[in-house]
Enzyme design. Structure first.
Site, short mmCIF file in Angstrom:
data_model
loop_
_atom_site.label_atom_id
_atom_site.label_comp_id
_atom_site.label_asym_id
_atom_site.label_seq_id
_atom_site.Cartn_x
_atom_site.Cartn_y
_atom_site.Cartn_z
N HIS A 190 31.15 41.60 41.45
CA HIS A 190 31.81 42.29 40.35
C HIS A 190 32.39 41.26 39.41
CE1 HIS A 190 34.83 41.65 43.49
NE2 HIS A 190 35.76 41.67 42.55
N ARG A 235 39.36 50.16 35.89
CA ARG A 235 40.52 49.30 35.69
C ARG A 235 40.88 48.62 37.01
NH1 ARG A 235 40.85 53.06 32.00
NH2 ARG A 235 41.93 52.80 30.05
N ASP A 236 41.29 47.35 36.93
CA ASP A 236 41.73 46.65 38.12
C ASP A 236 43.07 47.24 38.56
OD1 ASP A 236 43.06 44.43 39.77
OD2 ASP A 236 41.06 43.61 39.43
N ILE A 237 43.26 47.44 39.86
CA ILE A 237 44.51 48.05 40.35
C ILE A 237 45.67 47.06 40.36
CG2 ILE A 237 43.34 49.83 41.70
CD1 ILE A 237 44.01 48.14 44.22
N ASN A 259 34.54 35.80 40.96
CA ASN A 259 35.03 35.04 42.11
C ASN A 259 33.91 34.98 43.14
OD1 ASN A 259 37.59 34.86 40.92
ND2 ASN A 259 38.23 36.79 41.85
N HIS A 267 35.34 40.36 36.51
CA HIS A 267 36.65 40.68 35.96
C HIS A 267 36.59 40.42 34.46
CE1 HIS A 267 38.87 40.78 39.87
NE2 HIS A 267 37.82 40.06 40.23
#
Length: 115
Positions: A100, A30-32, A87, A102
């Site tokens: 990575h 999970r993205d923080i 990105n 998203h």
């Protein structure tokens, strides 16, 4: 050899994070700092590639594996629809130079692209 990235350190258990899915060559967390109701990261286990351009040129099969995991995560954590963002470069918002993806999902609209 370069220092281990934050993602390599997470994978090695040096930084706590829940690995929510894994394939032979990738894993997901999970993205923080989530930017959507569902915001997950799909990360190759190798830190050989700094960005998606290097990955696509160097290992298209690994890139396909990342997209496949993103699709599975969207099916499991959302309604199957998702936005996939890579990105590339600091002016595009890349802060970790270990490629990575998203995975964003959950009621997104086209107008939210700039968010």
């Amino acid at each position: 050899m370069s220092e281990p990235s934050i993602f390599t350190r997470i994978r090695n258990g040096e930084i706590p994070s829940e690995i929510i899915a894994e394939t032979e060559n990738t894993f997901a967390i999970r993205d923080i700092a989530p930017k959507a109701p569902v915001h997950l990261l799909v990360i190759p286990k190798t830190q050989e590639y700094r960005n998606v351009v290097e990955l696509a040129a160097g290992d298209p099969e690994l890139m396909a594996e990342m997209v496949g995991l993103a699709n599975s995560l969207a099916a499991e954590h959302a309604d199957g629809d998702f936005r996939l963002i890579f990105n590339t470069g600091p002016n595009a918002g890349q802060t970790v130079f270990h490629v990575h993806a998203h995975v964003l999902a959950g009621g997104l609209e086209e107008a939210s692209l700039g968010a």
